[in-house]
Design a protein around this motif. Sequence first.
Motif, PDB file in Angstrom:
ATOM      1  N   UNK A 136       0.627  -0.952  -0.122  1.00 17.13           N
ATOM      2  CA  UNK A 136       0.024  -0.038  -0.023  1.00 17.13           C
ATOM      3  C   UNK A 136       0.785   1.354  -0.127  1.00 17.13           C
ATOM      4  N   UNK A 137       1.968   1.198   0.769  1.00 20.02           N
ATOM      5  CA  UNK A 137       2.770   2.521   0.772  1.00 20.02           C
ATOM      6  C   UNK A 137       3.674   2.726  -0.502  1.00 20.02           C
ATOM      7  N   UNK A 138       3.798   1.543  -1.065  1.00 19.89           N
ATOM      8  CA  UNK A 138       4.209   1.623  -2.669  1.00 19.89           C
ATOM      9  C   UNK A 138       3.536   2.506  -3.687  1.00 19.89           C
ATOM     10  N   UNK A 139       2.133   1.695  -3.370  1.00 20.72           N
ATOM     11  CA  UNK A 139       1.455   2.307  -4.578  1.00 20.72           C
ATOM     12  C   UNK A 139       1.026   3.882  -4.227  1.00 20.72           C
ATOM     13  N   UNK A 140       0.914   3.972  -2.841  1.00 24.36           N
ATOM     14  CA  UNK A 140       0.824   5.425  -2.567  1.00 24.36           C
ATOM     15  C   UNK A 140       1.843   6.456  -3.047  1.00 24.36           C
ATOM     16  N   UNK A 141       3.333   5.907  -2.882  1.00 22.43           N
ATOM     17  CA  UNK A 141       4.184   6.873  -3.190  1.00 22.43           C
ATOM     18  C   UNK A 141       4.247   6.965  -4.638  1.00 22.43           C
ATOM     19  N   UNK A 142       4.039   5.950  -5.449  1.00 19.53           N
ATOM     20  CA  UNK A 142       3.974   6.070  -6.772  1.00 19.53           C
ATOM     21  C   UNK A 142       2.834   6.785  -7.476  1.00 19.53           C
ATOM     22  N   UNK A 143       1.599   6.704  -6.883  1.00 18.13           N
ATOM     23  CA  UNK A 143       0.607   7.869  -7.237  1.00 18.13           C
ATOM     24  C   UNK A 143       0.835   9.232  -7.042  1.00 18.13           C
ATOM     25  N   UNK A 144       1.403   9.206  -5.762  1.00 23.50           N
ATOM     26  CA  UNK A 144       1.735  10.667  -5.293  1.00 23.50           C
ATOM     27  C   UNK A 144       2.622  11.269  -6.249  1.00 23.50           C
ATOM     28  N   UNK A 145       3.749  10.493  -6.558  1.00 25.03           N
ATOM     29  CA  UNK A 145       4.783  11.401  -7.371  1.00 25.03           C
ATOM     30  C   UNK A 145       4.390  11.289  -8.681  1.00 25.03           C
ATOM     31  N   UNK A 146       3.543  10.442  -9.296  1.00 25.62           N
ATOM     32  CA  UNK A 146       3.065  10.767 -10.638  1.00 25.62           C
ATOM     33  C   UNK A 146       2.271  11.827 -10.690  1.00 25.62           C
ATOM     34  N   UNK A 147       1.252  12.291  -9.653  1.00 28.35           N
ATOM     35  CA  UNK A 147       0.191  13.370  -9.808  1.00 28.35           C
ATOM     36  C   UNK A 147       1.287  14.655  -9.473  1.00 28.35           C
ATOM     37  N   UNK A 148       2.145  14.480  -8.455  1.00 36.86           N
ATOM     38  CA  UNK A 148       3.021  15.789  -8.320  1.00 36.86           C
ATOM     39  C   UNK A 148       3.775  16.197  -9.397  1.00 36.86           C
TER      40      UNK A 148
END
Length: 158
Positions: A74-86
């Motif tokens: 879950x943490x990895x998925x969040x970081x990937x989504x966060x980084x792609x969006x930002x």
Amino acid sequence: MSMPPPPPPPGAVPPPPPGYQAYQTYQATPNFASWGRRALGYIVNALISGVFSLPGRIVAGSSPALGALLQLAGAIVWIVLYAKQVGSTGQAWGHQAAGVRIVDANTGQPIGTGRAVGRYFATILSGLPCLLGFLWPLWDSKKQTFHDKIVNTYSVTA
């Protein structure tokens, strides 16, 4: 018949070709986001990131190893989504809710996924000395946190 202009002296820089425009850095004075908006965006992002770890927390009671694995996933998925969006738009969900956008300090453009990942992990440094890095925008002229200074970004109103 006119004569062509004489050649430039040795060591002189030739003039640029017609239509050439020199690279210019971001000159506009950004509308820096307030500390309150930044805090709101951070809180919303933190709550959303918690949702990504929720399955692991639920499972952890009956299977600690599987729970830990699900939390990591879950943490990895969040970081990937966060980084792609930002990285592409300057805004993760919390930034959107708070009306904040993360931009490159030199160009005013989105920072790209790699720098967004770096900025995400640099928030650890903002929190280490008694959260001083998160409070820094209260008196900084550019309202930058430590992690903004590390990756050369601004938080501006969207």
